[in-house]
Design an enzyme around this catalytic site. Structure first.
Site, PDB file in Angstrom:
ATOM      1  N   HIS A 240       0.809  -1.219   0.000  1.00  0.00           N
ATOM      2  CA  HIS A 240       0.000   0.000   0.000  1.00  0.00           C
ATOM      3  C   HIS A 240       0.850   1.281   0.000  1.00  0.00           C
ATOM      4  O   HIS A 240       0.783   2.102  -0.908  1.00  0.00           O
ATOM      5  CB  HIS A 240      -0.897   0.038   1.246  1.00  0.00           C
ATOM      6  CG  HIS A 240      -1.751  -1.170   1.424  1.00  0.00           C
ATOM      7  ND1 HIS A 240      -2.838  -1.418   0.630  1.00  0.00           N
ATOM      8  CD2 HIS A 240      -1.685  -2.192   2.311  1.00  0.00           C
ATOM      9  CE1 HIS A 240      -3.419  -2.542   1.024  1.00  0.00           C
ATOM     10  NE2 HIS A 240      -2.736  -3.035   2.037  1.00  0.00           N
ATOM     11  N   ASP A 241       1.585   1.458   1.102  1.00  0.00           N
ATOM     12  CA  ASP A 241       2.225   2.766   1.324  1.00  0.00           C
ATOM     13  C   ASP A 241       3.309   3.117   0.299  1.00  0.00           C
ATOM     14  O   ASP A 241       3.424   4.299  -0.084  1.00  0.00           O
ATOM     15  CB  ASP A 241       2.776   2.831   2.756  1.00  0.00           C
ATOM     16  CG  ASP A 241       1.650   2.777   3.785  1.00  0.00           C
ATOM     17  OD1 ASP A 241       0.504   3.114   3.437  1.00  0.00           O
ATOM     18  OD2 ASP A 241       1.917   2.393   4.938  1.00  0.00           O
TER      19      ASP A 241
END
Ligand code: BDR
Ligand code: CA
Length: 314
Positions: A240-241
Site C-alpha cells: 500500500h504505502d
C-alpha cells in the site's frame, strides 16, 4: 531540485518500504519523519521509523513522535496484520539514533512556516491525526502546503478493516474529514490502486538478492503476505504505502480521476468510508485525484532498483 517531503507514518512493514523508497530516491528530499499511532501504538511507530532510517544508513533524518491517539476516538491498531512490534518478520537492532525532542505536529507546523510557501509536500501513510492537528493548531500553514499525497481510502475495492472502510481513514475519520475538506491539492492512493500492486515470489526473491536492506524488505513482505493470502486468497500482498511515495517519483505509473471525496464520520455501518463520487453524480466540486490503477511490473521494478541501490551504496 528534489521535492521536499515530510513522511507521516505508522510503521508497519509497508510504511517501512515506503520510507526506504523515499530515502533511495534522488527526486525526493525527506525533511523529516513524523510518527503517528496506527498499526501499533506510538512508542512502537516512533521506534520503527528510526530502525528503518538506520537500516538505510540514514540516521541523519530527523524522526519525531506525534499524536498517540485519534482526535476523538480510542485507537484501533492492526497487530493482527503487522505483528506485535509492527515490523515483525525480521529481527533488527534497537535504534541508536534518538527521537527528536520536538513534537511531530510542531515539526510539521514549523517546517511549513520556515520553507517557502508551496514547496513542501506532506506524505501521510497512516491515520491523519498529526496532519489534522497541525491544521487545527496553525490554519496559516494550510495554504503553504504544496500537496498532500496520502495512502488511504477505498471505493470499488470496499473496505479492509470494515466492509466499508480502509484502515487509515477508519482509525481517525474526523481527522480525515478535516484534511479532505482543507482545500489542499490532494492525491489519494486507495485500496483500489494498491490491490493491483501485489508482490510476487520472483520480486521478493529479487529484492532479497540485493543485500541486507533488500533481505529485510523480503522478510517483511513474507510476513504480512501471510495475512493477505489468508484473507483474500490471492498470491502476494499489496504494497500500500510505497505506492504513495512511488506516485511522487513516477506519477505516470498510476491512473485515476479528479473527483469529490467525502469522509463518513457518522455512519452506523460505514464510519471511515471514503464516499468517492467516481461517476460525478453529486455535483460537489472535485477535491482529490483518486487513483485507481497502477502499472505493477514497472512499480516493482522501481522498488527493486531504488531499494537495491541502498545496498550498493549503503
Ligand atoms: C494501510 O493500513 C496499514 O495497515 C498499512 O500500513 C497501510 O497504510 C492499508 O489499509
Ligand atoms: Ca501505514
Amino acid at each position: 531540485m528534489p521535492h521536499k517531503i515530510i513522511i507521516d507514518t505508522d510503521p508497519g512493514q509497508d510504511d517501512a518500504v515506503a520510507i526506504l523508497l523515499a530515502l533511495a530516491s534522488p527526486e525526493l528530499q525527506v525533511l523529516g519523519i513524523t510518527a503517528v499511532a496506527g498499526n501499533v501504538p506510538l512508542s512502537l511507530t516512533a521506534r520503527n521509523a528510526r530502525i528503518v532510517c538506520e537500516l538505510a544508513g540514514r540516521a541523519d533524518v530527523p524522526v519525531f513522535a506525534g499524536c498517540d491517539a485519534p482526535l476523538s476516538r480510542g485507537l484501533v491498531t492492526a497487530e493482527h496484520v503487522h505483528g506485535k512490534t509492527g515490523l515483525d518478520g525480521v529481527d533488527l537492532p534497537d535504534p541508536t539514533m534518538t527521537l527528536q525532542d520536538m513534537h511531530g505536529v510542531d515539526f510539521i507546523i514549523d517546517t511549513l512556516r520556515r520553507e517557502p510557501a508551496g514547496t513542501v509536500t506532506l506524505v501521510p501513510i497512516g491515520p491523519l491525526t498529526n496532519i489534522a492537528t497541525a491544521f487545527r493548531r496553525a490554519p496559516d500553514i494550510i495554504a503553504r502546503v504544496h500537496r498532500i499525497v496520502l495512502m488511504g481510502g477505498t471505493y470499488f475495492e470496499v473496505g479492509n478493516v470494515t466492509p466499508a472502510a480502509e484502515f487509515n481513514i477508519f482509525v481517525d475519520p474526523e481527522a480525515a474529514a478535516e484534511v479532505f475538506a482543507a482545500g489542499v491539492d490532494l492525491v489519494v492512493m486507495p485500496l483500489d490502486a494498491t490491490h493491483r500492486a501485489l508482490t510476487s515470489r520472483a520480486w521478493v526473491d529479487a529484492m532479497a538478492a540485493t543485500g541486507p536492506v533488500g533481505r529485510a524488505v523480503a522478510s517483511w513482505t513474507d510476513f504480512f503476505e501471510r495475512f493477505d493470502k489468508a484473507k483474500y486468497g490471492h498470491e502476494g500482498a499489496p504494497l500500500h504505502d510505497p505506492c504513495a511515495v512511488a506516485w511522487l517519483v513516477a506519477p505516470e505509473l498510476f491512473s485515476g480521476r479528479r473527483i469529490n471525496v467525502e469522509i463518513e464520520t457518522q455512519g452506523r455501518w460505514t464510519t471511515g468510508m471514503t464516499v468517492a463520487d467516481w461517476w460525478g453524480v453529486s455535483g460537489r466540486a472535485p477535491n482529490a485525484l483518486f487513483l485507481r490503477d497502477v502499472e505493477a511490473p514497472a512499480l516493482f521494478d522501481l522498488l527493486t532498483r531504488r531499494i537495491g541501490s541502498l545496498d550498493r551504496h549503503g
